[in-house]
Write an enzyme that holds these catalytic residues in place. Structure first.
Site, short mmCIF file in Angstrom:
data_model
loop_
_atom_site.label_atom_id
_atom_site.label_comp_id
_atom_site.label_asym_id
_atom_site.label_seq_id
_atom_site.Cartn_x
_atom_site.Cartn_y
_atom_site.Cartn_z
N ARG A 50 0.84 -1.20 0.00
CA ARG A 50 0.00 0.00 0.00
C ARG A 50 0.87 1.25 0.00
O ARG A 50 0.56 2.25 -0.65
CB ARG A 50 -0.92 0.02 1.22
N TYR A 102 -16.81 17.01 -15.40
CA TYR A 102 -17.33 15.65 -15.29
C TYR A 102 -18.34 15.57 -14.13
O TYR A 102 -18.14 16.15 -13.06
CB TYR A 102 -16.15 14.71 -15.05
#
Length: 387
Positions: A50, A102
């Site tokens: 991660r 968007y």
């Protein structure tokens, strides 16, 4: 001193060297979640995937090189990239955002950030005076798309940067529609270039991803912390696929743009078409800015059809090569109605004010032959006229 590598060369090689262990020419997919440490708390480079992964690091270095930035960050989606970046803000902060963006970006500002005390003003940023008038003492970020989604309006990045830089306000440019092959916002003064790598950067409609690139070292430190802390990172396999797609980005964008320009020219004179939105057309009101800021008009076209939603539905129903689907930037041509699909989260009244009508069609031009695509569009227009 040798000249720096050209974009096409960076797309193939940046961030990637033959694997020292095996000599593999292509970047290995490192699926390991954890990495051995020679001493406690002293990893060689990576400790947990991660926090960092070799395949992701290669992608991030490549993205930074393509955008001309110092540091790149890869994420699990474009929205993940945007959300992580917006975590640099605090309650009471204000953002000036372009009004033609968007739908997911609008939803993020209105439904996620506003309840947390972060306000956004949606402004037509084609005129720098509108940007200046929207700035407040609490403005901590300016966010724009250019070309915009779906109306393909342009914002002068350099003018916006010149306006906000003296005030210490970071400028974020969503470069998804152009890609770094056609436009490099950091070179024009932007602080951050943002991408949905799902689109042109990957280019094969088989990965969802996002990216941030910046040349600001302090912001990069903060983003590195947030990327790890929030954890919205892509898998190594996804990183590999995006790296693979990037290798053909330059040649793909050349073809996307060439075909889109020709189709836009043909659509301008077609019966049943009210208006064509394409910045590469000389009639586009910001064509001069397109020529100054972009290397071509790109692969997206928006078309206003004569008639109503029923006409638009008949147009879509007659298409055989264009696929009715959300997203864009893949090798295959896609078509959608923004009002019902990608921008449905924007209230109807606001959509209509912006010009996102029920008869507005957005086309993502793929790599098929231009004459086949034109024949498909002609069939759709014929069907719409019979409605």
């Amino acid at each position: 001193m040798a000249n720096p590598p050209a974009f096409e060369t960076l797309a193939v090689h940046a961030g990637q060297e033959p694997d020292p262990a095996s000599g593999a020419v292509m970047e290995p997919i490192v699926l390991a979640t954890t990495f051995a440490q020679p001493e406690p708390g002293k990893p060689l480079r990576f400790d947990y995937s991660r926090s960092g992964n070799p395949t992701r690091a290669a992608l991030e270095a490549c993205l930074a090189a393509l955008e001309g930035g110092a540091t790149g960050f890869a994420f699990a989606s474009g929205c993940a990239a945007a959300t992580t970046l917006l975590h640099t803000l605090r309650p009471g902060d204000h953002v000036v955002c372009g009004d033609d963006v968007y739908g997911g970006t609008y939803r993020l500002f209105e439904a996620v950030l506003r309840p947390l005390g972060i306000e956004a003003s949606f402004v037509d940023l084609r005129d720098p005076a509108h940007l200046e008038g929207a700035l407040t003492a609490h403005t901590r970020m300016v966010w724009l798309e250019t070309p915009t989604n779906p109306l393909l309006r342009l914002v002068d990045i350099r003018a916006a940067a010149d306006l906000v830089r003296p005030r210490g306000i970071p400028l974020v440019v969503d470069n998804t529609f152009a890609s770094p092959a056609l436009q490099r916002p950091l070179a024009l003064g932007a602080t951050v270039a943002l991408h949905s790598t799902t689109k042109y950067v990957n280019g094969h409609s088989d990965v969802v991803g996002g990216a941030l690139v910046t040349g600001d070292p302090e912001l990069a430190k903060r983003l590195a912390f947030l990327q790890n802390a929030i954890g919205a990172v892509p898998s190594p396999m996804d990183c590999y696929l995006v790296l693979r797609g990037i290798k053909t980005l330059a040649i793909r964008m050349e073809r996307h743009s060439e075909t889109a320009a020709e189709l836009a020219r043909r659509l301008e004179g077609a019966a049943g078409v009210r208006r064509v939105h394409y910045p590469g057309l000389p009639r586009h009101p910001q064509h001069a800015l397109c020529r100054r800021q972009m290397s071509s008009g790109g692969g997206m076209i928006s078309v206003e059809l004569e008639g109503s939603l029923d006409h638009a539905r008949r147009f879509l129903g007659a298409l055989r090569i264009f696929t009715l689907a959300e997203s864009l930037g893949g090798v295959e041509s896609l078509v959608e109605i923004p009002a019902l699909m990608t921008h449905a989260s924007i209230p109807r009244e606001r959509r209509e004010t912006l010009g996102i009508t029920d008869s507005l069609i957005r086309l993502s031009i793929g790599l098929e032959h231009v004459d086949d695509l034109w024949g498909d569009l002609e069939g759709g227009l014929d069907a719409a006229r019979r409605a």
